[in-house]
Design an enzyme around this catalytic site. Sequence first.
Site, PDB file in Angstrom:
ATOM      1  N   CYS A 179       0.885  -1.179   0.000  1.00 35.79           N
ATOM      2  CA  CYS A 179       0.000   0.000   0.000  1.00 35.79           C
ATOM      3  C   CYS A 179       0.915   1.219   0.000  1.00 35.79           C
ATOM      4  O   CYS A 179       1.922   1.233  -0.701  1.00 35.79           O
ATOM      5  CB  CYS A 179      -0.935  -0.027   1.212  1.00 35.79           C
ATOM      6  SG  CYS A 179      -0.079  -0.048   2.814  1.00 35.79           S
ATOM      7  N   GLY A 180       0.587   2.235   0.787  1.00 32.07           N
ATOM      8  CA  GLY A 180       1.452   3.405   0.872  1.00 32.07           C
ATOM      9  C   GLY A 180       2.636   3.197   1.792  1.00 32.07           C
ATOM     10  O   GLY A 180       3.772   3.511   1.452  1.00 32.07           O
TER      11      GLY A 180
END
Length: 281
Positions: free
Chosen positions: A238-239
């Site tokens: 993800c981030g």
Amino acid sequence: MNFPLVTTDWLADNLTRKDLVLLDASMVTVIGREPIVYDRPVFIPGARKFDLEGDFCDLSSPMVHAFPTEEQFTREARKLGINADSTVIIYDNQGVYSSPRAWWMFQAMGHENTFVVDGGLPKWLAEKRETVSSLVQEQAESGNIRGVFHSGMVCDSSCLLKELEAVRVAAVDARSSERFFGTAPEPREGVRSGHIPGSRNLPFSQVLDEHTFKSAEQLKAVFARTLPVDSERTVFSCGSGITACIILMAAVIAGYKNNVLYDGSWADWGSNPSLPVTTSE
């Protein structure tokens, strides 16, 4: 691995169990969704703070939200009074956001008897259950839990590069499609736009029904559309390694095994100019 969820009904019925340790894994920083903001402190009774952004984060690492070391996890978990035989229940104040990250941390450290409250604090409040205005601050006795890190459950960029060379390994990214395809800027300075070549996009909102997970059958359908039919191992990113755990948990609920978290995720990959990036399918 155990089914990872408990209901608010189950928690209400078991809240006073002596072996139960309730952890609030809420984070100050919420990225990728509109955060629920509370006008006053509110917690489920008996909850202890599980600090994902401090105590349970390796702050010496250059990565954002890096997994703690085995020694760090053991030390801080013992401070919370967690024993080897404790039943650990985790929730967060966004419904399902950061609690899966804490859950995967316990799994990777060998404490499988750990579960997430589906719907978290928002569902608890919607059901008008009892709340308190403060967390439990100190434990009378230190716990005896010992973390034993299972390195195969977490990987870094060099490991992922090797993983992607394997024919039956899939990589799935929980960020929004706009960030994945590079049409929206990254929230962190110095991080390139786009995604890991060959990875697939599954925004974490697609495995949720507002504050709770979709049913196992619905999630099976989601992953059937997302993963290659012959994939045997899946790496989730993800981030910065937080919301990746939401879709990782969804995969576990759907019955998938051999799941791995890319801990540094896009904040790590996208800031390293030596690693390839694409914005195409």
